[in-house]
Motif scaffolding. Sequence first.
Motif, PDB file in Angstrom:
ATOM      1  N   ASN A   1       0.787  -1.239   0.000  1.00  0.00           N
ATOM      2  CA  ASN A   1       0.000   0.000   0.000  1.00  0.00           C
ATOM      3  C   ASN A   1       0.816   1.284   0.000  1.00  0.00           C
ATOM      4  O   ASN A   1       0.308   2.332  -0.406  1.00  0.00           O
ATOM      5  N   ASP A   2       2.052   1.236   0.490  1.00  0.00           N
ATOM      6  CA  ASP A   2       2.791   2.485   0.740  1.00  0.00           C
ATOM      7  C   ASP A   2       4.049   2.696  -0.104  1.00  0.00           C
ATOM      8  O   ASP A   2       4.516   3.827  -0.231  1.00  0.00           O
TER       9      ASP A   2
ATOM     10  N   ALA B   1      -4.365  -0.526  -8.527  1.00  0.00           N
ATOM     11  CA  ALA B   1      -4.304  -0.858  -7.091  1.00  0.00           C
ATOM     12  C   ALA B   1      -5.579  -1.603  -6.687  1.00  0.00           C
ATOM     13  O   ALA B   1      -6.665  -1.293  -7.183  1.00  0.00           O
TER      14      ALA B   1
ATOM     15  N   LEU C   1      -1.627  10.403  -6.850  1.00  0.00           N
ATOM     16  CA  LEU C   1      -1.080  10.828  -5.558  1.00  0.00           C
ATOM     17  C   LEU C   1       0.056  11.829  -5.768  1.00  0.00           C
ATOM     18  O   LEU C   1       0.590  11.944  -6.869  1.00  0.00           O
TER      19      LEU C   1
ATOM     20  N   SER D   1      -7.049   8.714 -10.531  1.00  0.00           N
ATOM     21  CA  SER D   1      -6.534   8.784  -9.167  1.00  0.00           C
ATOM     22  C   SER D   1      -5.020   9.022  -9.225  1.00  0.00           C
ATOM     23  O   SER D   1      -4.294   8.221  -9.825  1.00  0.00           O
TER      24      SER D   1
ATOM     25  N   PRO E   1      -1.860   5.301  -7.518  1.00  0.00           N
ATOM     26  CA  PRO E   1      -1.779   4.428  -6.337  1.00  0.00           C
ATOM     27  C   PRO E   1      -0.812   3.268  -6.616  1.00  0.00           C
ATOM     28  O   PRO E   1      -0.779   2.755  -7.738  1.00  0.00           O
TER      29      PRO E   1
ATOM     30  N   ARG F   1      -5.889  -2.775   0.179  1.00  0.00           N
ATOM     31  CA  ARG F   1      -6.212  -1.700   1.139  1.00  0.00           C
ATOM     32  C   ARG F   1      -6.925  -2.290   2.355  1.00  0.00           C
ATOM     33  O   ARG F   1      -6.670  -1.902   3.491  1.00  0.00           O
TER      34      ARG F   1
END
Lengths: 149, 81
Positions: free
Chosen positions: A118-119, A137, B52, B50, B77, A142
């Motif tokens: 996720n990061d 994703a 970031l 989307s 993402p 998540r």
Amino acid sequence: MNENLVIIDATPIKINKYYDWLSQSPIDGAIVTFTGKVRSEQEKVQSLYLEHYHGMTETVMVKIMDEARQRWQINRAIIVHRIGHILANELIVFVGVSSLHRLEAFMSTQFIMDKLKNDVPLWKKEKTLYEESWVEAKKSDRDSLKKWY
Amino acid sequence: MIKILFFGQTRELIGVPSCEFQQSSLTVLELRDLLSARGDNWYYALTEKSCLCAVNQILVDDTHLIDNGDEVAFFPPVTGG
């Protein structure tokens, strides 16, 4: 013995040398590892291309391992991630943790993988016989993170 | 001056891996809007999809204020592991 190791490499992952590094701590009775491979159902996926944000990738990985250390008593922790072109059935990621007992090693390895998914700024592009497309994703990744917070 | 990096599908849609921007002291949203006005592909990559943003390699939200000399990155993402 608290040591983190991060390896970002465009060549195939050789697990043995990283396992040897994990097993160097004489006080530890447990080593847990996770290995992720390029999955190809019915040989559909030929290869992956992995792109990363150099610098931020390594920083976030260390931060994740440090967060694991705040939750569990662990000693050696390693994240190895492949970048560039990776063929079907080859390894993408190797995560390992050593600790005194197994529970800490199991929990922290799972935590590190959930956070990594996720990061960490890495992006996959999938190549089939007919097309190339960026992987989106997943909600399931998540959701996997929610159990830790 | 600020340096702007693009990764993954964002980079591919925009067609360049990086660019520079003379104006500073603006928010991420203001920068996103200014870049999005450069063309349909920029708008699609930075606003419609989307996308970031990280400033100096730390994930930030659209209200974050960008300073002179900052490294800004836009990307989708993440999908590693």
